[in-house]
Design a protein around this motif. Structure first.
Motif, PDB file in Angstrom:
ATOM      1  N   LYS A 141      -1.098 -17.685  -7.542  1.00 11.54           N
ATOM      2  CA  LYS A 141      -0.571 -17.280  -6.242  1.00 11.54           C
ATOM      3  C   LYS A 141      -0.833 -18.398  -5.237  1.00 11.54           C
ATOM      4  O   LYS A 141      -1.644 -19.286  -5.466  1.00 11.54           O
ATOM      5  CB  LYS A 141      -1.259 -16.003  -5.771  1.00 11.54           C
ATOM      6  N   PHE A 143      -2.535 -18.227  -2.601  1.00  8.17           N
ATOM      7  CA  PHE A 143      -3.599 -17.693  -1.763  1.00  8.17           C
ATOM      8  C   PHE A 143      -4.360 -18.861  -1.140  1.00  8.17           C
ATOM      9  O   PHE A 143      -4.697 -19.819  -1.818  1.00  8.17           O
ATOM     10  CB  PHE A 143      -4.579 -16.852  -2.587  1.00  8.17           C
ATOM     11  N   ARG A 172      -8.315 -11.488  -4.383  1.00  6.59           N
ATOM     12  CA  ARG A 172      -7.584 -11.083  -3.187  1.00  6.59           C
ATOM     13  C   ARG A 172      -7.399 -12.252  -2.221  1.00  6.59           C
ATOM     14  O   ARG A 172      -8.272 -13.111  -2.084  1.00  6.59           O
ATOM     15  CB  ARG A 172      -8.344  -9.951  -2.486  1.00  6.59           C
ATOM     16  N   ASN A 173      -6.252 -12.259  -1.571  1.00  3.12           N
ATOM     17  CA  ASN A 173      -5.997 -13.172  -0.466  1.00  3.12           C
ATOM     18  C   ASN A 173      -6.622 -12.558   0.782  1.00  3.12           C
ATOM     19  O   ASN A 173      -6.177 -11.531   1.268  1.00  3.12           O
ATOM     20  CB  ASN A 173      -4.492 -13.365  -0.271  1.00  3.12           C
ATOM     21  N   THR A 176      -4.136 -11.848   3.853  1.00  2.00           N
ATOM     22  CA  THR A 176      -3.104 -10.809   3.812  1.00  2.00           C
ATOM     23  C   THR A 176      -3.561  -9.546   3.089  1.00  2.00           C
ATOM     24  O   THR A 176      -2.869  -8.538   3.118  1.00  2.00           O
ATOM     25  CB  THR A 176      -1.854 -11.336   3.093  1.00  2.00           C
ATOM     26  N   ASN A 177      -4.720  -9.638   2.399  1.00  2.00           N
ATOM     27  CA  ASN A 177      -5.260  -8.556   1.567  1.00  2.00           C
ATOM     28  C   ASN A 177      -4.408  -8.266   0.337  1.00  2.00           C
ATOM     29  O   ASN A 177      -4.647  -7.283  -0.366  1.00  2.00           O
ATOM     30  CB  ASN A 177      -5.472  -7.282   2.382  1.00  2.00           C
ATOM     31  N   GLU A 178      -3.418  -9.124   0.063  1.00  2.00           N
ATOM     32  CA  GLU A 178      -2.699  -9.021  -1.201  1.00  2.00           C
ATOM     33  C   GLU A 178      -3.665  -9.348  -2.330  1.00  2.00           C
ATOM     34  O   GLU A 178      -4.511 -10.241  -2.213  1.00  2.00           O
ATOM     35  CB  GLU A 178      -1.538 -10.012  -1.213  1.00  2.00           C
ATOM     36  N   GLY A 179      -3.566  -8.632  -3.437  1.00  2.00           N
ATOM     37  CA  GLY A 179      -4.475  -8.902  -4.531  1.00  2.00           C
ATOM     38  C   GLY A 179      -3.900  -8.499  -5.867  1.00  2.00           C
ATOM     39  O   GLY A 179      -2.863  -7.828  -5.934  1.00  2.00           O
ATOM     40  N   PHE A 180      -4.563  -8.909  -6.933  1.00  2.00           N
ATOM     41  CA  PHE A 180      -4.142  -8.512  -8.270  1.00  2.00           C
ATOM     42  C   PHE A 180      -5.380  -8.316  -9.135  1.00  2.00           C
ATOM     43  O   PHE A 180      -6.422  -8.953  -8.945  1.00  2.00           O
ATOM     44  CB  PHE A 180      -3.200  -9.545  -8.892  1.00  2.00           C
ATOM     45  N   TYR A 257      -5.884  -0.873   1.145  1.00  2.00           N
ATOM     46  CA  TYR A 257      -4.856  -1.643   0.460  1.00  2.00           C
ATOM     47  C   TYR A 257      -4.717  -1.334  -1.030  1.00  2.00           C
ATOM     48  O   TYR A 257      -3.723  -1.726  -1.638  1.00  2.00           O
ATOM     49  CB  TYR A 257      -5.125  -3.144   0.637  1.00  2.00           C
ATOM     50  N   ASP A 258      -5.691  -0.670  -1.636  1.00  2.00           N
ATOM     51  CA  ASP A 258      -5.628  -0.262  -3.039  1.00  2.00           C
ATOM     52  C   ASP A 258      -6.141   1.172  -3.143  1.00  2.00           C
ATOM     53  O   ASP A 258      -7.151   1.443  -3.785  1.00  2.00           O
ATOM     54  CB  ASP A 258      -6.465  -1.183  -3.930  1.00  2.00           C
TER      55      ASP A 258
END
Length: 342
Positions: A141, A143, A172-173, A176-180, A257-258
């Motif tokens: 990503k 990130f 996690r980023n 942005t709190n995007e994560g995987f 966020y999750d």
């Protein structure tokens, strides 16, 4: 009279020396006949746990694994970030990614980060997946600020200095709190302060999110991990206060966020209050702004049935979050609103 006294003293001294020699001889024979009991216990434990998962029950192991994963993925993401922020392939601009903070240093280019990333992968993984520096996995990503959250962590060992960790968590980023979710294997050599990583697709038939202590795992543990140019780590002393603060913000993030992940980590007491995911999701949606505004305040350290318990409060003591750890391998949490918060 004087000579008689001297004779008695000499005879007494000789007798004491003889007694000491006899005692030392007897003790030496006993030690030869009876091996060291502590060594026996340690060896028995090693034999019983060889190839079996053991819960990680200390902060040093937990944070060492997190440091290694973060170091790997920051450099991995930097391969893409260079293209995003640079005006040319070999001229990168300063970004917030800690892996490329030193942008004015020489050789901080795409090839540099490929070499760094490749150096951290385990040779066993590289060979099995036929990886080269130019065919690194392509799921990186972009990130720029990375945090690593660990939710399951177990270990196997065979040799004195090498430990193999099976890790389930989220990368996690932080912006942005995007994560995987990830399932990595991290081998660490505590003697050489070296590590190597096996990515998600190395072992496909293990559910890393549902590991159990005592389960047998077929994995070839190396006797040592070679020191390459970039696969070293530094041990950081972590205090409970820092761990409690990190846990507080991890729980806040996953609630926001999750939410499904957060629901899976609720304690039995909390699941009696929110009997379905939809009930819990409704609570989060209703209190989204208040949860987002939570900041860490303080904590209390307690002992639980299976491990450490963090009782954490936000900055104005309007909410209490309790994390029940199973060793430091996983946790369940309980959230209680204090009257002024409602």
């Amino acid at each position: 009279m004087g000579k008689s006294l001297i004779s008695k003293i000499i005879i007494g001294a000789i007798s004491v020396i003889i007694i000491i020699i006899v005692i030392v001889t007897i003790m030496d024979n006993i030690s030869k006949d009876r091996p060291d009991e502590i060594a026996d216990v340690v060896q028995q434990y090693k034999n019983e746990t060889k190839g079996k998962l053991v819960k990680v029950d200390n902060l040093t192991d937990l944070y060492t694994v997190k440091v290694c994963i973060q170091k790997y993925y920051e450099n991995y993401c930097a391969i893409n970030c260079i293209s995003k922020y640079s005006s040319g392939e070999n001229d990168i601009g300063l970004t917030s990614n800690t892996a490329i903070q030193l942008a004015d240093e020489k050789n901080r280019n795409k090839e540099y980060f490929k070499n760094v990333t490749y150096s951290m992968l385990a040779p066993g993984y590289i060979n099995k997946m036929s990886i080269t520096k130019d065919t690194l996995p392509e799921d990186a990503k972009e990130f720029e600020n990375i945090s690593v959250e660990v939710y399951n962590l177990y270990c196997i060992t065979e040799y004195e200095d090498v430990y193999v960790y099976f890790v389930n968590g989220i990368i996690r980023n932080s912006d942005t709190n995007e994560g995987f979710e990830f399932n990595y294997i991290v081998s660490i050599d505590v003697n050489n302060c070296t590590f190597e990583i096996y990515l998600d697709n190395y072992i496909e038939d293990i559910d890393f999110s549902n590991l159990k202590e005592g389960s047998e795992v077929a994995f070839e543990i190396p006797k040592s991990i070679e020191k390459r140019e970039y696969n070293t780590y530094s041990v950081v002393a972590i205090k409970y206060d820092q761990a409690a603060q990190d846990t507080f913000y991890n729980i806040r993030r996953i609630m926001l966020y999750d939410t499904e992940k957060a629901y899976s980590l609720l304690s039995d007491e909390m699941k009696q209050k929110y009997t379905s995911y939809s009930d819990f999701k409704n609570y989060i949606d209703k209190n989204n702004k208040k949860i987002f505004a939570l900041t860490y305040g303080s904590y209390q350290l307690k002992s639980g049935e299976n491990g450490t318990v963090f009782v954490m409060y936000n900055s104005n003591s309007t909410i209490k979050i309790i994390a029940y750890f199973d060793g430091f391998s996983s946790f369940k949490f309980y959230l209680e609103e204090i009257e002024s918060y409602k």
